[in-house]
Design a protein around this motif. Sequence first.
Motif, PDB file in Angstrom:
ATOM      1  N   ALA A   1      -2.424   8.858   6.207  1.00  7.21           N
ATOM      2  CA  ALA A   1      -1.954   7.478   6.045  1.00  7.21           C
ATOM      3  C   ALA A   1      -1.610   6.961   7.431  1.00  7.21           C
ATOM      4  O   ALA A   1      -0.759   7.533   8.115  1.00  7.21           O
ATOM      5  CB  ALA A   1      -0.742   7.418   5.126  1.00  7.21           C
ATOM      6  N   GLN A   2      -2.243   5.847   7.871  1.00 12.57           N
ATOM      7  CA  GLN A   2      -2.143   5.431   9.267  1.00 12.57           C
ATOM      8  C   GLN A   2      -1.069   4.382   9.525  1.00 12.57           C
ATOM      9  O   GLN A   2      -0.882   3.971  10.674  1.00 12.57           O
ATOM     10  CB  GLN A   2      -3.505   4.880   9.729  1.00 12.57           C
ATOM     11  CG  GLN A   2      -4.642   5.882   9.577  1.00 12.57           C
ATOM     12  CD  GLN A   2      -5.961   5.290  10.023  1.00 12.57           C
ATOM     13  OE1 GLN A   2      -6.078   4.788  11.153  1.00 12.57           O
ATOM     14  NE2 GLN A   2      -6.972   5.345   9.155  1.00 12.57           N
ATOM     15  N   SER A   3      -0.337   3.966   8.474  1.00 14.95           N
ATOM     16  CA  SER A   3       0.690   2.928   8.674  1.00 14.95           C
ATOM     17  C   SER A   3       1.916   3.219   7.830  1.00 14.95           C
ATOM     18  O   SER A   3       1.882   4.017   6.891  1.00 14.95           O
ATOM     19  CB  SER A   3       0.119   1.552   8.307  1.00 14.95           C
ATOM     20  OG  SER A   3      -0.115   1.472   6.907  1.00 14.95           O
ATOM     21  N   PHE A   4       2.979   2.519   8.179  1.00 12.02           N
ATOM     22  CA  PHE A   4       4.243   2.631   7.452  1.00 12.02           C
ATOM     23  C   PHE A   4       4.038   2.268   5.981  1.00 12.02           C
ATOM     24  O   PHE A   4       4.445   3.004   5.081  1.00 12.02           O
ATOM     25  CB  PHE A   4       5.280   1.708   8.098  1.00 12.02           C
ATOM     26  CG  PHE A   4       6.633   1.727   7.445  1.00 12.02           C
ATOM     27  CD1 PHE A   4       7.662   2.480   7.985  1.00 12.02           C
ATOM     28  CD2 PHE A   4       6.895   0.983   6.296  1.00 12.02           C
ATOM     29  CE1 PHE A   4       8.923   2.497   7.396  1.00 12.02           C
ATOM     30  CE2 PHE A   4       8.149   1.000   5.707  1.00 12.02           C
ATOM     31  CZ  PHE A   4       9.160   1.758   6.259  1.00 12.02           C
ATOM     32  N   GLU A   5       3.385   1.129   5.745  1.00 12.46           N
ATOM     33  CA  GLU A   5       3.224   0.624   4.388  1.00 12.46           C
ATOM     34  C   GLU A   5       2.367   1.559   3.540  1.00 12.46           C
ATOM     35  O   GLU A   5       2.681   1.859   2.379  1.00 12.46           O
ATOM     36  CB  GLU A   5       2.596  -0.778   4.413  1.00 12.46           C
ATOM     37  CG  GLU A   5       3.499  -1.863   4.969  1.00 12.46           C
ATOM     38  CD  GLU A   5       3.656  -1.787   6.492  1.00 12.46           C
ATOM     39  OE1 GLU A   5       2.838  -1.071   7.136  1.00 12.46           O
ATOM     40  OE2 GLU A   5       4.578  -2.402   7.023  1.00 12.46           O
TER      41      GLU A   5
END
Length: 390
Positions: A37-41
């Motif tokens: 998963a490449q982002s916070f969201e």
Amino acid sequence: MRRRISVLLVEDDEDDFIMTQALLSEIDEPKCDLTWAQSFEEGLSRLVDGSFDVCLLDYALGERTGMELLAQSATAGVEVPIIFLTGQDEHRLDVEATRLGAADYLVKSRIRADLLERSIRYALERARSLSALRLLNRELELTRDQAVRANQAKNDVLTAVSQTCRESLGTIVACNDALEARFAGRDAVAEGYAREVREACRTLERLLTDVLDMSPSASEAPVVQPRSLALAPFIQEVVAAVRPLVGHNDNTLEVSCADDIGAIETDPAHLRRVLLTLLANTCKFARRGRIHLSVTRRSEGGVDGVELAIRASGLWMTPAQLELLFASIPQADAGVAPRGAWTESGISGSRRVCRLLGGELFVETEGARRSVLRVWVPDRWAAGGEHRPS
């Protein structure tokens, strides 16, 4: 074959993803399937989905931080164990991550395959333990709720039965009054019987009142309603109530209470219930014995009070045996704790009441073959039980 472990990596740096992938490939057991998963969201969404066994969470996630994601996942009820990753070896971050629920804290520059495998293994075991604990807590809560409902139902039945008994008692009293009026001056024997019925009805009415008073809702706290209590008449009432039980096992009951013993300030309903419980249980288990109730003035711990002692020559047990035996007798439990809690057994329930009144219940033996139950209460009740002897 052992199942494969699904690992979620929340990391915005592709180089770190490649490094983590390489480290996981070196682990022989358990085999790991990595999702990136490449982002916070995206990371938060994947965690809330809950389809992973463990999560590797980086501290730096663009404008957001892993700490924020850790906090939000905890708020969302995420149960996936999270291993916190950071390029900074700071004790403060370690402490904060642990406080927010991280299963472990690893510094990227020091991670090796064996260290990562160990951290994942420990995180999974910790998650299993927490899951078992949560399940146990849910079962305990369910059991507690069932007990509350059962106690409330029992309380409702007890109240309904007591009120029905009171209505029937009222009918008996009314009929007895009519008979007493008819026999007045005509039949002395019948008049005597009618008087006995009237006194017995009064005793039963007081007992029913005590039962209803001790049937509060589950949310109510223990209530002591102290008032001046003349001891001699009080003891006569208790003895009259328990007298029918005395002869069942060929026992005899003797009472020593001076007419001028005076009065104390306490809750009569609670004290009456203690004495009735102890006397009734003693009558039940004594065989061909002499039961002696003595009421004397005595200080305990420097505080003036009254001792009500029950001695049974036919009940030959050690204090431990006596407590165990009486504890096996179910008592009327009018509700849930704290007030209902003191009625769970003869000795322990009565001791709770005595302590609520600022006193104590002692279970002892005198000599080789005589048991004694000593109830001590102070002359004047004080809120908080400050008088209770140590």
